[in-house]
Design a protein around this motif. Structure first.
Motif, PDB file in Angstrom:
ATOM      1  N   PRO A 137      -8.043  13.087 -24.715  1.00 30.57           N
ATOM      2  CA  PRO A 137      -8.914  12.080 -24.085  1.00 30.57           C
ATOM      3  C   PRO A 137      -8.446  11.574 -22.730  1.00 30.57           C
ATOM      4  O   PRO A 137      -9.263  11.319 -21.854  1.00 30.57           O
ATOM      5  N   ASN A 138      -7.141  11.420 -22.550  1.00 24.33           N
ATOM      6  CA  ASN A 138      -6.657  10.844 -21.291  1.00 24.33           C
ATOM      7  C   ASN A 138      -6.405  11.890 -20.215  1.00 24.33           C
ATOM      8  O   ASN A 138      -5.795  11.595 -19.182  1.00 24.33           O
ATOM      9  N   TRP A 139      -6.888  13.111 -20.417  1.00 23.84           N
ATOM     10  CA  TRP A 139      -6.697  14.156 -19.420  1.00 23.84           C
ATOM     11  C   TRP A 139      -7.786  14.156 -18.343  1.00 23.84           C
ATOM     12  O   TRP A 139      -7.697  14.899 -17.370  1.00 23.84           O
ATOM     13  N   GLY A 140      -8.859  13.380 -18.531  1.00 23.16           N
ATOM     14  CA  GLY A 140      -9.900  13.285 -17.517  1.00 23.16           C
ATOM     15  C   GLY A 140     -10.711  14.548 -17.337  1.00 23.16           C
ATOM     16  O   GLY A 140     -11.202  14.824 -16.240  1.00 23.16           O
ATOM     17  N   LEU A 141     -10.899  15.314 -18.393  1.00 23.44           N
ATOM     18  CA  LEU A 141     -11.615  16.593 -18.287  1.00 23.44           C
ATOM     19  C   LEU A 141     -12.934  16.604 -19.042  1.00 23.44           C
ATOM     20  O   LEU A 141     -13.494  17.663 -19.320  1.00 23.44           O
ATOM     21  N   SER A 142     -13.464  15.419 -19.365  1.00 26.09           N
ATOM     22  CA  SER A 142     -14.671  15.366 -20.193  1.00 26.09           C
ATOM     23  C   SER A 142     -15.866  16.024 -19.515  1.00 26.09           C
ATOM     24  O   SER A 142     -16.732  16.582 -20.181  1.00 26.09           O
TER      25      SER A 142
END
Length: 493
Positions: free
Chosen positions: A407-412
């Motif tokens: 979730p915190n990888w910013g790849l949504s």
């Protein structure tokens, strides 16, 4: 009696700490939630000059008022809030007992808060517009800022209703530090449902990234908290307990990397030494064969700092895999792709595509018999190939892969979301995987089963992530041999 100064993230104010502050007070501590300028009820209204320095001054006022009466304070910064916290601690080191980074990064001198935004669209929106940055409009948009796991529906609705626009210059003005904060005790709290954990950080420290060496200093401790990015809403009492334990000296400390980095340990199988050629970022390991041979392209994980030496193609694991495949009549290619940071997936994908084209163009390679083999976080780079498999791609192999962005990888909003395809896929699943990664693998396997995709799972019942470099040969050899055999089978079928 410990005093905690609690500074919230973007778009929120002191109200978000209500339950955690109550729990701290019930335990005998003092709690001072801060509402920064322009951030809603209880704070000063924002003006045209409100920026990061304004918010640092807000925190300094609280530190000075509380510390004068009660002694040094514990500063807790969540998300964006770590920037004014670190900025204030740097100017009041004698009045700061500890800095707590709550599910957020480690800002450095010169970093604007936007530097911690992984999501490119969110960064662009905050960087390029005029006026305040609008808050998220609902649950799906909040999730792009961080996992909402564990947040009750009514609390998530309250988060949306009470969120306010963020003064743009608070996100874009660089943080300025003197270096005084570097000597203070620090605690990092990872909210594991948001994609970070002590285990993941230990893995990155082991790769030798010099930027992470500070995390092994004795003054730094860590806690895992099994919830999403807003623990003050999803686990307020659990968060209060962690904050109390941090001040009591508890928490994990990371051991400095030894003289031999984990990735430098020997490959578990003996392999012959065969010719190797270097072509830019690609090494070719060549079999002793007279005719065009099938090929395997190995794709490492990461992120791996550009300063790490040797680079992945010279690590014993990738040398071992490549030489082992070459000894079986396959041209094996290892690639130093530029996955140096979590924002580098596009660039890494480009490097891998270039490497594949180079390999297929080599006259010693049969261009119609190629396999791609992805490891760890490099697993996300298989998404393009699974989405539209070319006819020459005989199989994809995945070893202890990450198969969905954390979730915190910013790849949504990116393409890096692998889905099973009608292409033979060999997946090596390790039983002792980091839970956050294991969940992505389990979902991929379940999806493959429901769609009847041709997936072969190689189980490694006693193995860890990066087992070739971490586990004894009796553990690592069986799954390694099984995966190699499966890939060779698809290349020669």
């Amino acid at each position: 009696m410990t005093a905690y100064v609690l500074v919230a993230g973007a778009h929120t104010g002191g109200w978000i700490w209500q339950e955690t502050a109550r729990a701290l007070r019930e335990a005998g501590a003092r709690a001072y939630p801060v509402t920064l300028t322009g951030m809603g009820d209880g704070g000063r209204p924002a003006g045209p000059d409100t920026d990061l320095e304004t918010h640092i001054r807000d925190v300094l006022e609280v530190i000075d008022a509380v510390a004068a009466a009660e002694g040094p304070v514990v500063l807790v910064g969540h998300d964006y809030g770590i920037h004014p916290v670190v900025g204030a601690a740097d100017r009041r080191p004698a009045r700061t007992a500890r800095v707590v980074h709550l599910d957020t990064g480690i800002p450095q001198d010169g970093d604007p808060p936007l530097a911690l935004y992984r999501d490119q669209e969110l960064r662009d929106r905050a960087q390029d517009g005029d006026g305040p940055v609008p808050p998220p409009s609902g649950p799906e948009e909040w999730a792009r800022h961080g996992s909402t796991a564990g947040v009750p529906a009514d609390a998530l609705a309250r988060l949306t209703d009470r969120a306010v626009p963020q003064p743009r210059a608070t996100l874009t003005r660089p943080l300025r530090l003197t270096g005084a904060v570097a000597a203070l005790p620090v605690t990092g709290v990872f909210c594991t449902a948001n994609g970070s954990s002590i285990a993941l950080v230990e893995t990155l420290v082991g790769l030798g990234d010099p930027r992470l060496a500070v995390l092994t200093e004795p003054r730094v401790t860590f806690f895992d908290l099994g919830t999403g990015h807003w623990p003050m809403l999803s686990a307020p009492r659990g968060l209060a307990d962690v904050l109390l334990r941090a001040v009591a000296g508890e928490g994990r400390r990371l051991a400095p990397r030894g003289e031999q980095a984990p990735q430098q340990r020997p490959f578990p199988l003996p392999v012959p030494e065969l010719p190797r050629e270097r072509h830019g970022r690609v090494d070719l390991h060549l079999p002793r064969a007279e005719h065009p041979s099938p090929a395997v392209v190995f794709v490492h994980g990461g992120p791996v700092s550009p300063d790490v030496r040797p680079t992945p193609r010279d690590w014993p694991a990738f040398l071992g895999y490549a030489q082992l495949l070459a000894s079986q009549g396959v041209v094996a290619a290892t690639v130093d792709h530029r996955f140096h940071d979590l924002t580098d997936f596009d660039r890494a994908a480009h490097d891998v595509a270039e490497a594949v084209a180079l390999v297929r163009a080599d006259p010693r390679v049969d261009p119609d018999r190629v396999a791609l083999w992805f490891f760890s976080a490099g697993g996300l780079l298989c998404a393009d190939w699974l989405a539209a498999p070319p006819p020459w791609l005989r199989c994809v192999a995945l070893t202890y892969p990450v198969l969905a962005p954390l979730p915190n990888w910013g790849l949504s909003a990116t393409r890096f979301h692998p889905a099973p395809a009608a292409l033979p896929t060999v997946l090596t699943r390790v039983a002792l995987e980091v839970p956050e990664i294991a969940a992505t693998v389990d979902r991929f396997i379940a999806s493959a089963a429901s769609s009847r995709a041709p997936l072969e799972v190689v189980e490694a019942p006693e193995a860890h992530h990066a087992f070739e470099s971490r586990d004894p040969a009796r553990v690592s050899t069986p799954p390694l041999r099984a995966a190699v055999s499966a890939v060779l089978g698809h290349l020669t079928a």
